[in-house]
Design an enzyme around this catalytic site. Structure first.
Site, PDB file in Angstrom:
ATOM      1  N   LYS A 150       0.828  -1.211   0.000  1.00  0.00           N
ATOM      2  CA  LYS A 150       0.000   0.000   0.000  1.00  0.00           C
ATOM      3  C   LYS A 150       0.862   1.262   0.000  1.00  0.00           C
ATOM      4  CE  LYS A 150      -2.126  -0.962   3.921  1.00  0.00           C
ATOM      5  NZ  LYS A 150      -1.494  -2.226   4.337  1.00  0.00           N
ATOM      6  N   ARG A 168      -9.175   0.646   9.472  1.00  0.00           N
ATOM      7  CA  ARG A 168      -8.804  -0.740   9.790  1.00  0.00           C
ATOM      8  C   ARG A 168      -9.885  -1.456  10.582  1.00  0.00           C
ATOM      9  NH1 ARG A 168      -2.762   0.243   9.429  1.00  0.00           N
ATOM     10  NH2 ARG A 168      -1.721  -1.720   9.843  1.00  0.00           N
ATOM     11  N   ARG A 223      11.942  -6.551   4.725  1.00  0.00           N
ATOM     12  CA  ARG A 223      11.731  -5.124   4.446  1.00  0.00           C
ATOM     13  C   ARG A 223      12.600  -4.256   5.346  1.00  0.00           C
ATOM     14  NH1 ARG A 223       5.817  -2.278   4.972  1.00  0.00           N
ATOM     15  NH2 ARG A 223       6.035  -2.628   7.205  1.00  0.00           N
ATOM     16  N   ARG A 264      11.758  -2.108  10.895  1.00  0.00           N
ATOM     17  CA  ARG A 264      10.738  -1.725  11.870  1.00  0.00           C
ATOM     18  C   ARG A 264      10.632  -2.784  12.955  1.00  0.00           C
ATOM     19  NH1 ARG A 264       5.387  -0.066   8.625  1.00  0.00           N
ATOM     20  NH2 ARG A 264       4.498  -1.226  10.384  1.00  0.00           N
ATOM     21  N   ARG A 304       0.089  -9.596  13.362  1.00  0.00           N
ATOM     22  CA  ARG A 304      -0.574  -8.502  12.623  1.00  0.00           C
ATOM     23  C   ARG A 304      -1.499  -9.060  11.524  1.00  0.00           C
ATOM     24  NH1 ARG A 304       4.560  -5.574  10.731  1.00  0.00           N
ATOM     25  NH2 ARG A 304       3.220  -4.108   9.651  1.00  0.00           N
TER      26      ARG A 304
END
Ligand code: AMP
Length: 212
Positions: A13, A88, A127, A159, A170
């Protein structure tokens, strides 16, 4: 253009939102980025949010809706915006609908990016992200530079919530709390879906085609 980019964590996204922003000149609004800035600055909002984001849980709806109300009221949102990571929950989607109603505005489209869970786990655990501007890197696809190719800051990092156990948590949160929004927007005739498990540029081309 008022757009929601929808999908689980790691479907792309943010990457796609940044590309549309460059072309269309409308801001990307990532509630995750806003929360991370608040957490870094140590603000009261950041202090409240940290316990939720660290665990990969959702921050309470009232806090998120306050952030969105404030952000959508800024002048740069007048020509449109791309929402990334919001809404969300159904309560957030209803809050957004009410807010846009008050602003005499409405959404143009909700585009869902679809990627399988195992591909997401692989993407997110490899990532790396620039803490300063949000530029995304992948250790499996490229050598990670010392300074960010987009903003020049030496701020590329992993992260805290991009570790495998938190990623799987998640994804569970997404499937339970966020996936019901697919029906919410399908019923309103706004939902379009794209296969997100392809090269960034291919996804971008299809997305732009849907928006044309
Ligand atoms: P993201 O960068 O979108 O993956 O968001 C990182 C974390 O910020 C999430 O795991 C949540 O803890 C929190 N967060 C971001 N956006 C929202 C939202 N719309 N509602 C609740 N929590 C959020």
């Amino acid at each position: 253009m008022r757009l929601i980019l929808f999908g689980a964590p790691g479907v792309g996204k943010g990457t796609q939102a940044r590309k549309i922003t460059l072309k269309a000149g409308i801001p990307q609004i990532s509630t995750g980025d806003i929360l991370r800035q608040q957490i870094r600055s140590g603000s009261p909002l950041g202090q409240k949010a940290k316990e939720f984001t660290d665990q990969g849980n959702l921050v309470p709806d009232e806090l998120i809706l306050d952030i969105i109300r404030d952000r959508l009221g800024k002048p740069d949102c007048a020509p449109g915006f791309i929402l990334d990571g919001f809404p969300r929950t159904v309560a957030q989607a209803e809050g957004l609908e009410q807010l846009l109603g008050e602003m005499e505005s409405q959404l143009d489209a909700v585009i869902a990016l679809e990627v399988g869970d195992e591909a997401i786990v692989q993407r997110l655990s490899s990532r790396r992200v620039c803490r300063s501007c949000g530029e995304v890197y992948n250790v499996l696809l490229e050598e990670i530079p010392k300074v960010c190719r987009h903003c020049g800051e030496a701020a590329i990092e992993q992260r805290a919530d991009d570790r495998e156990e938190t990623i799987r948590h998640r994804l569970g949160v997404f499937n339970r709390q966020t996936a019901p929004l697919l029906d919410f927007y399908r019923e309103r005739g706004l939902l379009k879906s794209i296969d997100g498990d392809r090269a960034v540029e291919d996804v971008h081309q299809e997305l732009m085609g849907l928006l044309a």
